[in-house]
Design a protein around this motif. Structure first.
Motif, PDB file in Angstrom:
ATOM      1  N   UNK A  79      36.274   7.092   8.454  1.00  0.00           N
ATOM      2  CA  UNK A  79      36.184   6.191   7.302  1.00  0.00           C
ATOM      3  C   UNK A  79      37.576   5.923   6.725  1.00  0.00           C
ATOM      4  N   UNK A  80      38.357   6.962   6.561  1.00  0.00           N
ATOM      5  CA  UNK A  80      39.714   6.818   6.023  1.00  0.00           C
ATOM      6  C   UNK A  80      40.579   5.993   6.982  1.00  0.00           C
ATOM      7  N   UNK A  81      40.455   6.251   8.263  1.00  0.00           N
ATOM      8  CA  UNK A  81      41.212   5.504   9.264  1.00  0.00           C
ATOM      9  C   UNK A  81      40.837   4.020   9.241  1.00  0.00           C
ATOM     10  N   UNK A  82      39.527   3.730   9.158  1.00  0.00           N
ATOM     11  CA  UNK A  82      39.081   2.337   9.104  1.00  0.00           C
ATOM     12  C   UNK A  82      39.568   1.642   7.847  1.00  0.00           C
ATOM     13  N   UNK A  83      39.547   2.364   6.736  1.00  0.00           N
ATOM     14  CA  UNK A  83      40.002   1.776   5.473  1.00  0.00           C
ATOM     15  C   UNK A  83      41.499   1.474   5.530  1.00  0.00           C
ATOM     16  N   UNK A  84      42.292   2.386   6.105  1.00  0.00           N
ATOM     17  CA  UNK A  84      43.731   2.142   6.227  1.00  0.00           C
ATOM     18  C   UNK A  84      44.006   0.957   7.137  1.00  0.00           C
ATOM     19  N   UNK A  86      42.042  -1.609   7.652  1.00  0.00           N
ATOM     20  CA  UNK A  86      41.661  -2.810   6.929  1.00  0.00           C
ATOM     21  C   UNK A  86      42.720  -3.191   5.896  1.00  0.00           C
ATOM     22  N   UNK A  87      43.282  -2.202   5.217  1.00  0.00           N
ATOM     23  CA  UNK A  87      44.352  -2.488   4.258  1.00  0.00           C
ATOM     24  C   UNK A  87      45.590  -3.055   4.949  1.00  0.00           C
ATOM     25  N   UNK A  88      45.899  -2.535   6.127  1.00  0.00           N
ATOM     26  CA  UNK A  88      47.042  -3.059   6.889  1.00  0.00           C
ATOM     27  C   UNK A  88      46.803  -4.520   7.272  1.00  0.00           C
ATOM     28  N   UNK A  89      45.587  -4.846   7.680  1.00  0.00           N
ATOM     29  CA  UNK A  89      45.263  -6.234   8.020  1.00  0.00           C
ATOM     30  C   UNK A  89      45.412  -7.132   6.800  1.00  0.00           C
ATOM     31  N   UNK A  90      44.971  -6.643   5.649  1.00  0.00           N
ATOM     32  CA  UNK A  90      45.097  -7.430   4.428  1.00  0.00           C
ATOM     33  C   UNK A  90      46.551  -7.641   4.058  1.00  0.00           C
ATOM     34  N   UNK A  91      47.386  -6.619   4.221  1.00  0.00           N
ATOM     35  CA  UNK A  91      48.808  -6.750   3.915  1.00  0.00           C
ATOM     36  C   UNK A  91      49.474  -7.745   4.852  1.00  0.00           C
ATOM     37  N   UNK A  92      49.107  -7.726   6.104  1.00  0.00           N
ATOM     38  CA  UNK A  92      49.675  -8.664   7.076  1.00  0.00           C
ATOM     39  C   UNK A  92      49.289 -10.085   6.723  1.00  0.00           C
TER      40      UNK A  92
END
Length: 97
Positions: A79-84, A86-92
């Protein structure tokens, strides 16, 4: 033999439910519900004399509880890995626009 198959099927279903609760839901406490229920249920079974605590009856309960707790930990890590990710995709995407 049929008892073994039924027991393994129930264990597999419990592990799947535990994994899904741990991975899909935000709050980590949701994943802790099933291990807590299993621990309380195991204590109830042995304290009320439904089963006599010996190595043949205690081992399957301890094995299932340890697998369920392991699924909880694995699910939270995923869950933590998936959330990180997803956040990286949003930042990109924010950088691109």
């Amino acid at each position: 033999m049929i008892e073994l198959i039924i027991g393994l099927s129930i264990a597999a279903i419990l592990m799947l439910v535990e994994y899904l609760l741990s991975v899909k839901l935000e709050n980590p406490l949701w994943g802790g519900i099933l291990p807590l229920i299993l621990i309380i249920g195991t204590a109830y079974v042995f304290m009320n004399g439904i089963l006599q605590p010996n190595s043949k009856t205690l081992f399957p309960f301890l094995l299932l509880i340890s697998f369920i707790l392991g699924d909880w930990g694995t699910g939270r890590e995923k869950h933590i890995k998936n959330r990180k990710a997803e956040l990286e995709k949003m930042k990109i995407k924010d950088i691109e626009y």
